[in-house]
Design an enzyme around this catalytic site. Structure first.
Site, PDB file in Angstrom:
ATOM      1  N   ASN A   1      -1.849  -0.025   7.057  1.00  0.00           N
ATOM      2  CA  ASN A   1      -1.314  -1.309   7.520  1.00  0.00           C
ATOM      3  C   ASN A   1      -0.455  -2.028   6.464  1.00  0.00           C
ATOM      4  O   ASN A   1      -0.369  -3.250   6.424  1.00  0.00           O
ATOM      5  CB  ASN A   1      -2.437  -2.189   8.049  1.00  0.00           C
ATOM      6  CG  ASN A   1      -3.508  -2.451   7.006  1.00  0.00           C
ATOM      7  OD1 ASN A   1      -3.356  -2.076   5.841  1.00  0.00           O
ATOM      8  ND2 ASN A   1      -4.584  -3.109   7.407  1.00  0.00           N
TER       9      ASN A   1
ATOM     10  N   HIS B   1      -1.825  -5.586   1.507  1.00  0.00           N
ATOM     11  CA  HIS B   1      -3.127  -6.220   1.253  1.00  0.00           C
ATOM     12  C   HIS B   1      -2.891  -7.647   0.784  1.00  0.00           C
ATOM     13  O   HIS B   1      -1.913  -7.934   0.109  1.00  0.00           O
ATOM     14  CB  HIS B   1      -3.886  -5.459   0.144  1.00  0.00           C
ATOM     15  CG  HIS B   1      -5.076  -6.216  -0.370  1.00  0.00           C
ATOM     16  ND1 HIS B   1      -6.310  -6.147   0.239  1.00  0.00           N
ATOM     17  CD2 HIS B   1      -5.216  -7.105  -1.396  1.00  0.00           C
ATOM     18  CE1 HIS B   1      -7.151  -6.951  -0.406  1.00  0.00           C
ATOM     19  NE2 HIS B   1      -6.514  -7.539  -1.404  1.00  0.00           N
TER      20      HIS B   1
ATOM     21  N   TYR C   1     -12.156  -1.982  -3.706  1.00  0.00           N
ATOM     22  CA  TYR C   1     -12.692  -2.273  -2.362  1.00  0.00           C
ATOM     23  C   TYR C   1     -14.220  -2.217  -2.327  1.00  0.00           C
ATOM     24  O   TYR C   1     -14.788  -1.924  -1.277  1.00  0.00           O
ATOM     25  CB  TYR C   1     -12.107  -1.293  -1.351  1.00  0.00           C
ATOM     26  CG  TYR C   1     -10.725  -1.664  -0.843  1.00  0.00           C
ATOM     27  CD1 TYR C   1     -10.512  -2.850  -0.122  1.00  0.00           C
ATOM     28  CD2 TYR C   1      -9.636  -0.827  -1.050  1.00  0.00           C
ATOM     29  CE1 TYR C   1      -9.252  -3.177   0.364  1.00  0.00           C
ATOM     30  CE2 TYR C   1      -8.370  -1.152  -0.557  1.00  0.00           C
ATOM     31  CZ  TYR C   1      -8.193  -2.327   0.150  1.00  0.00           C
ATOM     32  OH  TYR C   1      -6.949  -2.655   0.644  1.00  0.00           O
TER      33      TYR C   1
ATOM     34  N   LYS D   1       0.836  -1.204   0.000  1.00  0.00           N
ATOM     35  CA  LYS D   1       0.000   0.000   0.000  1.00  0.00           C
ATOM     36  C   LYS D   1       0.876   1.262   0.000  1.00  0.00           C
ATOM     37  O   LYS D   1       2.094   1.178   0.231  1.00  0.00           O
ATOM     38  CB  LYS D   1      -0.921  -0.038   1.227  1.00  0.00           C
ATOM     39  CG  LYS D   1      -1.913  -1.215   1.218  1.00  0.00           C
ATOM     40  CD  LYS D   1      -2.844  -1.151   2.423  1.00  0.00           C
ATOM     41  CE  LYS D   1      -3.827  -2.297   2.440  1.00  0.00           C
ATOM     42  NZ  LYS D   1      -4.833  -2.151   3.542  1.00  0.00           N
TER      43      LYS D   1
ATOM     44  N   GLU E   1      -9.883  -9.838  -7.631  1.00  0.00           N
ATOM     45  CA  GLU E   1      -8.786  -8.879  -7.450  1.00  0.00           C
ATOM     46  C   GLU E   1      -7.645  -9.060  -8.454  1.00  0.00           C
ATOM     47  O   GLU E   1      -7.051  -8.075  -8.900  1.00  0.00           O
ATOM     48  CB  GLU E   1      -8.247  -8.988  -6.021  1.00  0.00           C
ATOM     49  CG  GLU E   1      -9.279  -8.535  -4.986  1.00  0.00           C
ATOM     50  CD  GLU E   1      -8.838  -8.749  -3.555  1.00  0.00           C
ATOM     51  OE1 GLU E   1      -7.732  -9.290  -3.321  1.00  0.00           O
ATOM     52  OE2 GLU E   1      -9.596  -8.369  -2.646  1.00  0.00           O
TER      53      GLU E   1
END
Ligand code: UDP
Ligand code: MG
Length: 154
Positions: A126, A129, A63, A23, A140
């Site tokens: 975080n 993914h 998402y 990310k 995805e």
């Protein structure tokens, strides 16, 4: 056009594939290599890899399963604020293995030695993914990669 790679893509069944992303916070913290190293060290292979910056709408589409959640707008803003590295990771039990290496969503709950425990600053930022199921992976992976961009090492 049916190329050898497309045929392989269809025929190779037993190996699992998952979509992982470093990310924007992970890229900013210089953790691209660290994330890949941890996957490779566990015997997983990188079958496709690229760096790009996605728009807000592209993040919303990725998402979409979270569109009713309170964090959707903030998350999709964060995911479009800088470049990301997307990759297809493959191997036996790749989906569960990647999730294990990542750790829990909230770094406070993540097991010691996981990527999120070691590097994440909070539940949103975080670092990484990973698809959470074969169904998620099948949405995805093609979101970012076409069949001829995915390579098999057999
Ligand atoms: N997220 C957040 N707040 C939450 C839950 C999730 O900001 O309360 C963000 C976080 O970046 C997470 C992403 O939304 O990684 C997707 O959430 P999910 O529940 O799918 O977690 P993951 O599968 O990434 O562990
Ligand atoms: Mg998830």
């Amino acid at each position: 056009m049916i190329t050898e790679k497309v045929v392989l893509n269809i025929c190779v069944g037993e190996v699992e594939r998952t979509l992982s992303i470093v990310k924007p916070d992970g890229v900013k913290k210089n953790l691209i290599g660290e994330v890949i190293r941890r996957f490779e060290q566990k015997g997983l292979r990188i079958a496709a890899l690229k760096m790009l910056r996605i728009s807000r709408d592209e993040a919303r589409g990725f998402y979409i399963v979270h569109k009713e959640r309170p964090f959707y707008e903030s998350l999709t803003s964060f995911m479009s604020e800088g470049p990301i590295v997307v990759m297809v990771v493959e191997g036996e039990d790749a989906i569960a293995k990647v999730r294990e290496i990542m750790g829990a969503t909230n770094p406070k709950d993540a097991a010691p030695g996981t990527i999120r425990a070691d590097f994440a600053s909070d539940i949103e930022h975080n670092i990484v993914h990973g698809s959470d199921s074969p169904e998620s992976a099948s949405y995805e992976i093609p979101y970012f990669f076409s069949a001829i961009e995915i390579n098999y090492q057999y």
